[in-house]
Design a protein around this motif. Structure first.
Motif, PDB file in Angstrom:
ATOM      1  N   SER A  24       0.827  -1.208   0.000  1.00  0.00           N
ATOM      2  CA  SER A  24       0.000   0.000   0.000  1.00  0.00           C
ATOM      3  C   SER A  24       0.861   1.259   0.000  1.00  0.00           C
ATOM      4  CB  SER A  24      -0.946  -0.004   1.198  1.00  0.00           C
ATOM      5  OG  SER A  24      -0.216  -0.079   2.413  1.00  0.00           O
ATOM      6  N   GLU A  25       1.985   1.228   0.697  1.00  0.00           N
ATOM      7  CA  GLU A  25       2.896   2.378   0.707  1.00  0.00           C
ATOM      8  C   GLU A  25       3.469   2.622  -0.690  1.00  0.00           C
ATOM      9  OE1 GLU A  25       7.179   3.651   2.753  1.00  0.00           O
ATOM     10  OE2 GLU A  25       5.949   2.075   3.659  1.00  0.00           O
ATOM     11  N   LEU A  26       3.877   1.546  -1.358  1.00  0.00           N
ATOM     12  CA  LEU A  26       4.396   1.678  -2.717  1.00  0.00           C
ATOM     13  C   LEU A  26       3.313   2.143  -3.679  1.00  0.00           C
ATOM     14  CD1 LEU A  26       6.691  -1.455  -2.860  1.00  0.00           C
ATOM     15  CD2 LEU A  26       7.433   0.887  -3.309  1.00  0.00           C
ATOM     16  N   ALA A  27       2.098   1.633  -3.513  1.00  0.00           N
ATOM     17  CA  ALA A  27       1.007   2.024  -4.409  1.00  0.00           C
ATOM     18  C   ALA A  27       0.719   3.518  -4.304  1.00  0.00           C
ATOM     19  CB  ALA A  27      -0.243   1.207  -4.104  1.00  0.00           C
ATOM     20  N   ALA A  28       0.807   4.072  -3.103  1.00  0.00           N
ATOM     21  CA  ALA A  28       0.598   5.514  -2.938  1.00  0.00           C
ATOM     22  C   ALA A  28       1.671   6.298  -3.689  1.00  0.00           C
ATOM     23  CB  ALA A  28       0.612   5.876  -1.456  1.00  0.00           C
ATOM     24  N   LEU A  29       2.919   5.845  -3.592  1.00  0.00           N
ATOM     25  CA  LEU A  29       4.008   6.482  -4.335  1.00  0.00           C
ATOM     26  C   LEU A  29       3.792   6.355  -5.837  1.00  0.00           C
ATOM     27  CD1 LEU A  29       6.868   7.712  -4.639  1.00  0.00           C
ATOM     28  CD2 LEU A  29       7.782   5.389  -4.323  1.00  0.00           C
ATOM     29  N   GLN A  30       3.347   5.186  -6.268  1.00  0.00           N
ATOM     30  CA  GLN A  30       3.129   4.952  -7.696  1.00  0.00           C
ATOM     31  C   GLN A  30       2.034   5.861  -8.247  1.00  0.00           C
ATOM     32  OE1 GLN A  30       2.327   0.819  -7.187  1.00  0.00           O
ATOM     33  NE2 GLN A  30       4.493   0.257  -7.051  1.00  0.00           N
ATOM     34  N   ARG A  31       0.966   6.039  -7.491  1.00  0.00           N
ATOM     35  CA  ARG A  31      -0.113   6.932  -7.945  1.00  0.00           C
ATOM     36  C   ARG A  31       0.390   8.370  -8.068  1.00  0.00           C
ATOM     37  NH1 ARG A  31      -3.075   3.621  -4.342  1.00  0.00           N
ATOM     38  NH2 ARG A  31      -2.895   5.176  -2.675  1.00  0.00           N
ATOM     39  N   GLU A  32       1.203   8.787  -7.100  1.00  0.00           N
ATOM     40  CA  GLU A  32       1.735  10.150  -7.137  1.00  0.00           C
ATOM     41  C   GLU A  32       2.660  10.341  -8.336  1.00  0.00           C
ATOM     42  OE1 GLU A  32       3.773  13.368  -4.052  1.00  0.00           O
ATOM     43  OE2 GLU A  32       3.472  11.276  -3.434  1.00  0.00           O
ATOM     44  N   LEU A  33       3.493   9.353  -8.594  1.00  0.00           N
ATOM     45  CA  LEU A  33       4.404   9.452  -9.736  1.00  0.00           C
ATOM     46  C   LEU A  33       3.640   9.441 -11.054  1.00  0.00           C
ATOM     47  CD1 LEU A  33       7.261   7.116  -8.472  1.00  0.00           C
ATOM     48  CD2 LEU A  33       7.469   9.566  -8.945  1.00  0.00           C
ATOM     49  N   LEU A  34       2.607   8.608 -11.158  1.00  0.00           N
ATOM     50  CA  LEU A  34       1.823   8.586 -12.391  1.00  0.00           C
ATOM     51  C   LEU A  34       1.109   9.920 -12.598  1.00  0.00           C
ATOM     52  CD1 LEU A  34       0.694   7.257 -14.891  1.00  0.00           C
ATOM     53  CD2 LEU A  34      -1.042   6.136 -13.468  1.00  0.00           C
ATOM     54  N   THR A  35       0.569  10.489 -11.548  1.00  0.00           N
ATOM     55  CA  THR A  35      -0.081  11.799 -11.657  1.00  0.00           C
ATOM     56  C   THR A  35       0.890  12.842 -12.205  1.00  0.00           C
ATOM     57  OG1 THR A  35      -1.642  11.334  -9.873  1.00  0.00           O
ATOM     58  CG2 THR A  35      -1.201  13.654 -10.349  1.00  0.00           C
ATOM     59  N   ASN A  36       2.107  12.852 -11.699  1.00  0.00           N
ATOM     60  CA  ASN A  36       3.104  13.815 -12.162  1.00  0.00           C
ATOM     61  C   ASN A  36       3.623  13.484 -13.551  1.00  0.00           C
ATOM     62  OD1 ASN A  36       3.853  15.999 -10.072  1.00  0.00           O
ATOM     63  ND2 ASN A  36       3.600  14.158  -8.838  1.00  0.00           N
ATOM     64  N   ALA A  37       3.643  12.196 -13.915  1.00  0.00           N
ATOM     65  CA  ALA A  37       4.016  11.827 -15.280  1.00  0.00           C
ATOM     66  C   ALA A  37       3.005  12.386 -16.273  1.00  0.00           C
ATOM     67  CB  ALA A  37       4.106  10.313 -15.404  1.00  0.00           C
ATOM     68  N   ILE A  38       1.729  12.283 -15.937  1.00  0.00           N
ATOM     69  CA  ILE A  38       0.683  12.815 -16.811  1.00  0.00           C
ATOM     70  C   ILE A  38       0.794  14.338 -16.895  1.00  0.00           C
ATOM     71  CG2 ILE A  38      -1.808  13.049 -17.128  1.00  0.00           C
ATOM     72  CD1 ILE A  38      -2.061  10.310 -15.637  1.00  0.00           C
ATOM     73  N   ALA A  39       1.004  14.979 -15.738  1.00  0.00           N
ATOM     74  CA  ALA A  39       1.121  16.436 -15.723  1.00  0.00           C
ATOM     75  C   ALA A  39       2.339  16.917 -16.505  1.00  0.00           C
ATOM     76  CB  ALA A  39       1.206  16.924 -14.280  1.00  0.00           C
ATOM     77  N   SER A  40       3.366  16.098 -16.601  1.00  0.00           N
ATOM     78  CA  SER A  40       4.583  16.477 -17.331  1.00  0.00           C
ATOM     79  C   SER A  40       4.412  16.366 -18.839  1.00  0.00           C
ATOM     80  CB  SER A  40       5.744  15.574 -16.896  1.00  0.00           C
ATOM     81  OG  SER A  40       6.029  15.728 -15.523  1.00  0.00           O
ATOM     82  N   THR A  41       3.362  15.679 -19.280  1.00  0.00           N
ATOM     83  CA  THR A  41       3.188  15.337 -20.688  1.00  0.00           C
ATOM     84  C   THR A  41       2.241  16.313 -21.379  1.00  0.00           C
ATOM     85  OG1 THR A  41       3.507  13.022 -20.061  1.00  0.00           O
ATOM     86  CG2 THR A  41       2.592  13.429 -22.249  1.00  0.00           C
ATOM     87  N   MET A  42       2.575  16.695 -22.606  1.00  0.00           N
ATOM     88  CA  MET A  42       1.747  17.632 -23.364  1.00  0.00           C
ATOM     89  C   MET A  42       0.467  16.946 -23.849  1.00  0.00           C
ATOM     90  SD  MET A  42       3.943  17.847 -26.941  1.00  0.00           S
ATOM     91  CE  MET A  42       5.425  18.400 -26.096  1.00  0.00           C
ATOM     92  N   PRO A  43      -0.607  17.687 -24.090  1.00  0.00           N
ATOM     93  CA  PRO A  43      -1.826  17.094 -24.645  1.00  0.00           C
ATOM     94  C   PRO A  43      -1.512  16.333 -25.940  1.00  0.00           C
ATOM     95  CG  PRO A  43      -2.258  19.316 -23.903  1.00  0.00           C
ATOM     96  CD  PRO A  43      -0.775  19.130 -23.798  1.00  0.00           C
ATOM     97  N   GLY A  44      -2.050  15.121 -26.021  1.00  0.00           N
ATOM     98  CA  GLY A  44      -1.761  14.261 -27.158  1.00  0.00           C
ATOM     99  C   GLY A  44      -0.529  13.407 -26.962  1.00  0.00           C
ATOM    100  N   GLY A  45       0.278  13.737 -25.932  1.00  0.00           N
ATOM    101  CA  GLY A  45       1.489  12.966 -25.653  1.00  0.00           C
ATOM    102  C   GLY A  45       1.176  11.638 -24.970  1.00  0.00           C
TER     103      GLY A  45
END
Length: 454
Positions: A359-380
């Motif tokens: 569960s601790e790792l899953a929380a980190l993974q969700r946070e990283l995925l959220t920031n990965a999406i935010a780092s990506t341009m629309p259509g990326g």
């Protein structure tokens, strides 16, 4: 006439067993990795002796939890009541008795001698008594005895060297019968042949196809080759590397997505750099490789060193981006995970994790995925990758992603059979017993909107 005193002759132990003991102490006492410590300690040994050490150490690590249960039953006492050094001697004795072609008398005698030389003469009597009791039954007979009080899944884990919680997690992700589950656990216990990868633009596979080597079944860049990879000039020069075919295939799928906007690519969790090096060879613009730990960032830079440019290695945490939001055309989020997909290559890892860490790792993974999406341009494109098939680290994480369209990732690997996750067929899930790879998971997402909570 004065009484003549006789002293006990000094014990001796062969170098490979002493090295194996030192390796086990480094692994269990200092948290070392089995593959790294055995590589270091066997340097300079004759190949036969090095092979003995590697099989003894890796095999003992692989089955350690099962051996511990057997040792407690044979000793009639808790493992915690024994010196940790004595426990490692007993574990090595178990592997020689149960899994290696070591005669029973030699396994007993060498365990006692090892204890006397590496620990103290005063523990030899205890070691002798326990190892002799261990040798009174074979491995299956011990499992029969211990299995009487275990559930079927727990007994399967005992016999095949996996903690019960991992057996349950793999069974859930596999979504099949116990026969296939047993095949997966058995595949986890087979050491893989080294898989090499050429760095695009720097080398061709023909350089690696020496005697005994063969092309990887599906990867565009892989070569399976037994032996020491550093024998090859391309490996020493950084024009090729060592990388599981599963890792190559998730990059192959991620970079095959079209259409895709033009712009820089980001490796969000880059250490130790294998995937970064492959991405750099495919990236038409600039690769940004981010890694929060300085020593791992140095490994990333080393993996990329053969390329003349076109990349930046930055020491940065993917949760606190050091780049402009929405600026990346392709983002790889190869997130930290339990590593349940790489148990065959990391034999000690199955006993270092427990279910409470998921569960601790899953929380980190969700946070990283959220920031990965935010780092990506629309259509990326965002590639969410883990070396774990655990539901909580894979489909459950992606299910909470916002502002993205889920793509059909298995369709991008049309030649790879049964590549779709059994939990959600839109995702890639590879398996050791089916594909001969690590159990890599990959979800491919196209950013269509600003994610909520970014």
């Amino acid at each position: 006439m004065a009484e003549r005193r006789y002293s006990r002759p000094r014990r001796s132990i062969d170098e490979p067993r002493l090295i194996a003991f030192d390796a086990m102490r480094a692994i269990n006492g200092d948290g070392a990795y089995a593959n790294l410590v055995t590589s270091e300690l066997t340097a300079g040994l004759y190949p036969r002796d090095a092979g003995f050490v590697i099989e003894l150490v890796h095999g003992t690590c692989r089955m350690q939890g099962s051996y511990d249960r057997i040792i407690e039953a044979a000793a009639g006492r808790a493992l915690s009541s024994l010196q940790v050094e004595v426990v490692d001697v007993l574990r090595l004795g178990c592997h020689q008795l149960f899994r290696m072609r070591v005669p029973q008398h030699a396994a007993v005698a060498s365990s006692v001698d090892l204890a006397g030389v590496a620990i103290s003469e005063r523990v030899t009597g205890l070691v002798n008594a326990i190892v002799r009791k261990l040798s009174s039954k074979d491995f299956d007979q011990w499992c029969d005895q211990l299995g009487e009080t275990l559930s079927p899944r727990a007994e399967m884990g005992l016999r095949l060297g996996h903690p019960h919680w991992i057996v349950d997690a793999l069974a859930d992700a596999l979504h099949s019968d116990d026969d296939e589950l047993a095949a997966l656990l058995e595949a986890d216990n087979r050491p893989p042949v080294p898989m090499l990868v050429v760095r695009p633009g720097l080398a061709k596979r023909t350089e690696l196809l020496t005697e005994g080597a063969r092309r990887a079944p599906w990867s565009l860049w892989g070569v399976e080759r037994p032996g020491n990879p550093s024998e090859l000039p391309a490996i020493r020069q950084g024009r090729a590397g060592v990388q599981d075919e599963g890792s190559q295939l998730v990059i192959q799928a991620a970079t095959a997505v079209h259409p895709r906007p033009r712009g820089p690519w980001l490796d969000l969790c880059a250490g130790p750099g294998g995937k970064s090096a492959l991405l750099r060879g495919l990236c038409p613009t600039l690769l940004v490789a981010a890694e929060p730990q300085v020593h791992r960032a140095e490994l990333v830079a080393r993996a990329l060193r053969a390329y003349p440019g076109g990349y930046q290695v930055v020491v940065a945490d993917g949760r606190e981006p050091a780049w402009v939001a929405g600026s990346m055309a392709l983002t790889l989020a190869d997130v930290p995970c339990t590593g349940l997909g790489a148990l065959r290559r990391r034999p000690e890892s199955r006993w270092r994790r427990d279910s409470s860490q998921v569960s601790e790792l899953a929380a980190l993974q969700r946070e990283l995925l959220t920031n990965a999406i935010a780092s990506t341009m629309p259509g990326g494109i965002v590639a969410y990758v883990t070396c774990s098939p655990h539901r909580a680290e894979t489909v459950d994480v992606v299910a909470q992603a916002n502002g993205v369209e889920v793509l059909d990732a298995p369709a991008l690997l049309p030649d790879v059979p049964a590549a779709a996750s059994r939990l959600d067929p839109r995702f890639i899930q590879l398996w050791p017993h089916i594909h001969g790879t690590d159990a890599m998971f990959c979800a491919l997402l196209r950013r269509i909107d600003a994610p909520r909570g970014a």
